[in-house]
Design an enzyme around this catalytic site. Structure first.
Site, PDB file in Angstrom:
ATOM      1  N   ARG A   1       0.856  -1.183   0.000  1.00  0.00           N
ATOM      2  CA  ARG A   1       0.000   0.000   0.000  1.00  0.00           C
ATOM      3  C   ARG A   1       0.900   1.242   0.000  1.00  0.00           C
ATOM      4  NH1 ARG A   1      -3.420  -2.877  -1.621  1.00  0.00           N
ATOM      5  NH2 ARG A   1      -5.441  -3.362  -0.675  1.00  0.00           N
TER       6      ARG A   1
ATOM      7  N   HIS B   1      -1.199  -0.367 -10.057  1.00  0.00           N
ATOM      8  CA  HIS B   1      -1.797  -1.318  -9.110  1.00  0.00           C
ATOM      9  C   HIS B   1      -2.186  -2.636  -9.808  1.00  0.00           C
ATOM     10  CE1 HIS B   1      -3.903  -1.459  -4.957  1.00  0.00           C
ATOM     11  NE2 HIS B   1      -3.730  -2.699  -5.399  1.00  0.00           N
TER      12      HIS B   1
END
Ligand code: NAP
Length: 311
Positions: A226, A274
């Site tokens: 993250r 991502h």
């Protein structure tokens, strides 16, 4: 009847409902918006993907929710003292996909591809010193469902691999560190650092100026966890000062990454949108189905997320 509670777009929602229904032919899976008021009173389990907390609060009999994603920091942060348990996705297929990405980008860094790309741009013919895989020290932050498989895949490919977790671990072929003291020791010996930690109050900003400075000169970083685990300013400073040589970043504080962000044009940063390990709806639906089937038979809820610990 099981509601699918989500803020994903209509086409993604349709894919999930189709796959979940195929994996659970004995259950009826409905989008939250299709539930009648009476049905809302009855649901004891829901399947979620970035749910609106208000929708979950409108299900008073809920005992647990099954997320179809591995990372649950958002649902934990958005729900104030939930009265139901949260189960996250643990999928061997996802771990395999992540370990493939970790291996691919570790090889990219190990074989100096960023440096050769720069040399090609300058028409520079200049072989760089060859480092054998066993002499390349990789540090993996997080030895959970994804980190463990990734560390083992790297070790199977000949790298010298260490890992770090909260609790003590013994994994064949991996040098295991844990706790606060273990972090510094691991960082000091990581030529390539791979981050696969969950985002929690303890891991937020973990890779700050001080911790990044413990990495050996010329080290590289891969963040597939993250964005908020990294202090972006500290990372950019360490890259500009050439203490660190390259960063491969798949996750960011704000996604999509703002067009103004310095990462886009930085020569020592690879930006990925991502994509290191997307959830696979078919295998994820089978796992959700198996967990719900087991619950229907036994009343037992699978291993749940600890909202205090944050993962
Ligand atoms: P997991 O199974 O919960 O494992 C987490 C690991 O981190 C565990 O080894 C845990 O230690 C360790 N850890 C947590 N807090 C720590 C702390 N304060 N100090 C030291 N170690 C700590 O999680 P996972 O399934 O491997 O997933 C990891 C993360 O990957 C997810 O949370 C998600 O954010 C991210 N992810 C990214 C993508 C992508 O496409 N980029 C895809 C899927 C997931 P213990 O073993 O001692 O508990």
């Amino acid at each position: 009847m099981i509601p699918f509670v989500s803020r994903v777009g209509p086409s993604e929602q349709a894919v999930w409902i189709k796959q979940l229904s195929a994996a659970m032919p004995d259950e009826i899976i409905l989008p939250f918006s299709a539930l009648t008021l009476e049905q809302r009173q009855q649901c004891d389990v829901a399947i979620v993907a970035n749910p609106n907390p208000e929708d979950l609060m409108a299900l008073p009999a809920l005992k647990w929710v099954h997320s179809v994603w591995a990372g649950v920091e958002r649902i934990i942060n958005e729900l104030e003292s939930p009265t139901f348990s949260i189960v996250r996705l643990v999928d061997a297929n996802l771990a395999n996909t992540m370990s493939e990405a970790v291996l691919a980008w570790t090889l990219f860094l190990h074989r100096d591809m960023p440096a050769y790309a720069k040399q090609q741009a300058d028409q520079l013919w200049c072989p760089r010193p060859m480092v054998q895989a066993q002499d390349r020290r990789i540090g993996v932050l997080g030895l959970g469902a994804l980190g463990r498989v990734s560390a083992q895949r790297l070790a199977n490919n000949g790298f010298s691999v260490a890992g770090w977790s909260r609790s003590e671990k013994h994994i064949e072929g991996i040098q295991c560190f844990h706790g606060k003291d273990g972090l510094t020791a691991l960082l000091r010996q990581s030529d390539i650092l791979v981050c696969l930690l969950p985002l929690t109050s303890e891991t937020k900003n973990l890779l700050n100026q001080q911790n990044l400075s413990y990495l050996p000169n010329g080290a590289s970083l891969i963040n597939f966890a993250r964005g908020a685990i990294i202090d972006d300013h500290a990372l950019l400073a360490q890259l500009d000062q050439k203490h660190l040589s390259h960063a491969v970043l798949d996750v960011f504080m704000q996604e999509p990454l703002s067009t103004e962000h310095a990462y886009w044009s930085h020569k020592s940063v690879t930006v990925l949108p991502h994509i290191s390990a997307p959830t696979h709806p078919v295998s994820a639906s089978q796992i959700v189905a198996s967990n719900i089937h087991h619950y229907r038979l036994t009343g037992l809820i699978p291993a749940v997320v600890d909202p205090i610990r944050g993962y």
